[in-house]
Motif scaffolding. Structure first.
Motif, mmCIF file in Angstrom:
data_model
loop_
_atom_site.group_PDB
_atom_site.id
_atom_site.type_symbol
_atom_site.label_atom_id
_atom_site.label_comp_id
_atom_site.label_asym_id
_atom_site.label_seq_id
_atom_site.Cartn_x
_atom_site.Cartn_y
_atom_site.Cartn_z
ATOM 1 N N PRO A 410 3.718 34.549 18.481
ATOM 2 C CA PRO A 410 3.169 33.089 19.051
ATOM 3 C C PRO A 410 3.596 32.516 20.287
ATOM 4 O O PRO A 410 2.665 32.025 21.047
ATOM 5 C CB PRO A 410 3.499 32.176 17.673
ATOM 6 C CG PRO A 410 4.335 32.987 17.015
ATOM 7 C CD PRO A 410 4.352 34.276 17.383
ATOM 8 N N GLU A 414 1.226 31.083 23.195
ATOM 9 C CA GLU A 414 1.495 29.780 23.786
ATOM 10 C C GLU A 414 1.266 29.750 25.121
ATOM 11 O O GLU A 414 0.828 29.050 25.899
ATOM 12 C CB GLU A 414 2.428 29.106 22.839
ATOM 13 C CG GLU A 414 2.261 28.880 21.442
ATOM 14 C CD GLU A 414 3.482 28.784 20.701
ATOM 15 O OE1 GLU A 414 4.751 28.695 21.208
ATOM 16 O OE2 GLU A 414 3.498 28.810 19.391
ATOM 17 N N LEU A 463 -1.436 25.628 15.148
ATOM 18 C CA LEU A 463 -1.988 26.913 15.734
ATOM 19 C C LEU A 463 -3.348 27.342 15.226
ATOM 20 O O LEU A 463 -4.178 27.765 16.086
ATOM 21 C CB LEU A 463 -0.797 27.801 15.278
ATOM 22 C CG LEU A 463 -0.631 29.225 16.212
ATOM 23 C CD1 LEU A 463 -0.590 28.977 17.683
ATOM 24 C CD2 LEU A 463 0.557 29.949 15.778
#
Length: 526
Positions: A410, A414, A463
């Motif tokens: 993640p 990002e 997310l």
């Protein structure tokens, strides 16, 4: 009464939360942005639906203000639950109640458990206390709105243990930019004030110890105030009444026109009126004026009651943020508090998104020696912090790109999509802090995100929302990002899905080798 655009947005958002089944929601508006007007309009909406509404507050002045604003803005009158006054038998659909009165068992038992359909809590940062909880649990079927000016996530996490959502938040920087509140300039006074011997009580510094610790510095503080703010209209917050009285005398000896108010002052209303009319130019108090008092002409606030509680700090500073003819900014004086604990509130905490940025801002202000505009300082601090963070993360990212994983970390995703809000996300509400659900984990995996690195449901929700939005906008998927960044392409998260797909198809057609003339470091997905 015509609401400002953000006030109308807040009103609509609150009603939507309740409509969607969220029973306990929060409204965050900076001091001076009309929270009482907003909740008055919300009350009007609920009364039109035939509901009964209770407004809860912990001080008489706040109840009187709420009743007054409600009547002026909507025409609705209130009954009162305060000391010997009672609403029982009244035909008014709105009741303003003192929490000290309402919490008593005999008082509560006069009402059915479902008597109130909606409860509004003014200054909601107090509502975690036992007295509020007793009232709220008694009327357990009611929709709840908490209203607060608390400016940061530290306080919000405490509130998140009770409230289920944040219906609407309007920030101090937005209010200043839009011209609804005064710009703030912060200045650190170069006095080392030693707090190392000050004890703790209920999560903050002990007032009695603070008073003693401050005493040796009062003369020097007055001298510095004379140097930088002698022409301003000043409110000073001190820890004890006796310290406040002593400091008032010292200020007068320097040439200020200073007055002092406290809970025992017989002539309090007269002193406040005289200060408003410029008979005095400094008003000292021992935490009396943190809530429910307004004097828009105040253009300097001196906090001599150091605190770790953001909501308290925000309330103190809020006494000077309102607009007034001829007022160009609020000057906020800070000091070099010497303490072993680093959680102390500084001007930076009014607008900094996180502790990292607050520290960078505080350092800038302390080193400047002059008054600096808080927004300018924040802008610079954010740039510095992001640059440092990106440098550290770039190293991590290089490592991630080398990993032979089928799913994207993640953090890599990002950084690639330049989502600062995701990488710095901290959960606030109870549901956000819970682990991700099985459904969230499966969906993240399916969309190409490594779920082991997502530690809470709030982050998973954010997310998934971002992935949905990116799909609608036709941007790259996590799997495309992983494939291309492993081959040295940069910021693939900003490319379109179609451009990434065309490039991947070219690489595949070339036997999974880089096509001639394509330089990953320079290629930008056009």
């Amino acid at each position: 009464m015509e609401l400002r655009p953000y006030q109308q947005e807040a009103r609509d958002s609150i009603q939507n939360e309740w409509k969607n089944g969220v029973k306990k929601t929060l409204l965050v508006l900076p001091t001076g942005c009309g929270k009482t007007i907003v909740f008055s309009k919300v009350i009007e909406d609920r009364v039109r639906l035939g509901e009964r509404v209770l407004v809860l507050a912990h001080r008489g002045e706040l109840l009187d203000q709420a009743a007054d604003k409600l009547e002026k803005s909507t025409g609705l009158k209130c009954a009162r639950e305060k000391a010997e006054q009672t609403s029982v038998g009244s035909w008014f659909r709105v009741v303003v109640g003192s929490v000290q009165t309402m919490m008593r068992e005999k008082r509560l038992e006069r009402f059915d458990h479902d008597f109130f359909d909606t409860i509004i809590i003014d200054e909601a940062h107090h509502c975690i206390s036992d007295s509020y909880q007793r009232v709220l649990q008694y009327f357990e079927t009611a929709n709840i709105l908490g209203v607060t000016a608390t400016p940061d996530r530290g306080d919000m996490r405490n509130l998140g243990s009770y409230f289920e959502s944040l219906a609407y938040e309007y920030t101090l920087p937005k209010a200043i930019k839009s011209g609804y509140l005064s710009p703030i300039k912060a200045m650190t006074i170069p006095l080392q004030l030693d707090l190392t011997s000050v004890g703790q009580q209920a999560g903050d510094f002990k007032s009695s110890d603070l008073g003693t610790a401050l005493d040796p510095y009062l003369e020097s503080i007055a001298a510095e105030m004379w140097r930088v703010a002698q022409d301003r209209k000043i409110v000073v917050f001190l820890p004890l009444v006796k310290t406040s009285q002593k400091f008032t005398n010292i200020l007068n000896s320097f040439g200020f026109r200073a007055a002092e108010v406290n809970g025992e002052s017989q002539d309090r209303a007269q002193i406040l009126e005289d200060f408003d009319n410029d008979k005095y130019n400094v008003l000292c108090n021992s935490m009396l004026l943190t809530e429910g008092w307004d004097c828009p002409s105040v253009d300097c606030v001196v906090v001599l009651r150091p605190t770790k509680v953001r909501s308290l700090y925000s309330q103190m500073v809020g006494r000077g943020t309102r607009l007034h003819p001829g007022k160009t900014e609020l000057l906020l004086l800070d000091f070099l508090w010497n303490t072993e604990r680093h959680e102390l509130c500084h001007p930076a905490h009014l607008i900094a998104e996180n502790e990292e940025i607050a520290k960078a801002m505080t350092k800038q202000i302390e080193e400047a020696g002059i008054a600096l505009d808080l927004e300018d300082v924040e802008k610079q601090a954010v740039e510095d912090v992001i640059a440092q963070r990106e440098e550290a993360l770039a190293k991590q990212l290089e490592e991630m790109k080398k990993r032979k994983r089928k799913l994207v970390d993640p953090l890599q995703f990002e950084m690639s999509i330049q989502a600062e809000d995701l990488s710095s996300y901290v959960p606030s509400f109870g549901w956000e802090m819970a682990p991700p659900s099985d459904k969230q984990i499966k969906t993240l995996e399916k969309l190409g995100i490594l779920p082991e690195e997502i530690h809470n449901a709030g982050k998973a929700t954010k997310l998934l929302e971002r992935l949905d939005k990116r799909r609608e906008e036709g941007l790259t998927t996590p799997k495309q990002i992983r494939f291309l960044e492993q081959r040295g392409f940069e910021h693939v998260g900003t490319w379109s899905f179609d451009n990434a797909k065309r490039l991947i198809d070219r690489i595949a057609a070339n036997g999974w080798r880089m096509p001639d003339g394509v330089n990953p470091k320079e290629y930008r997905g056009e």
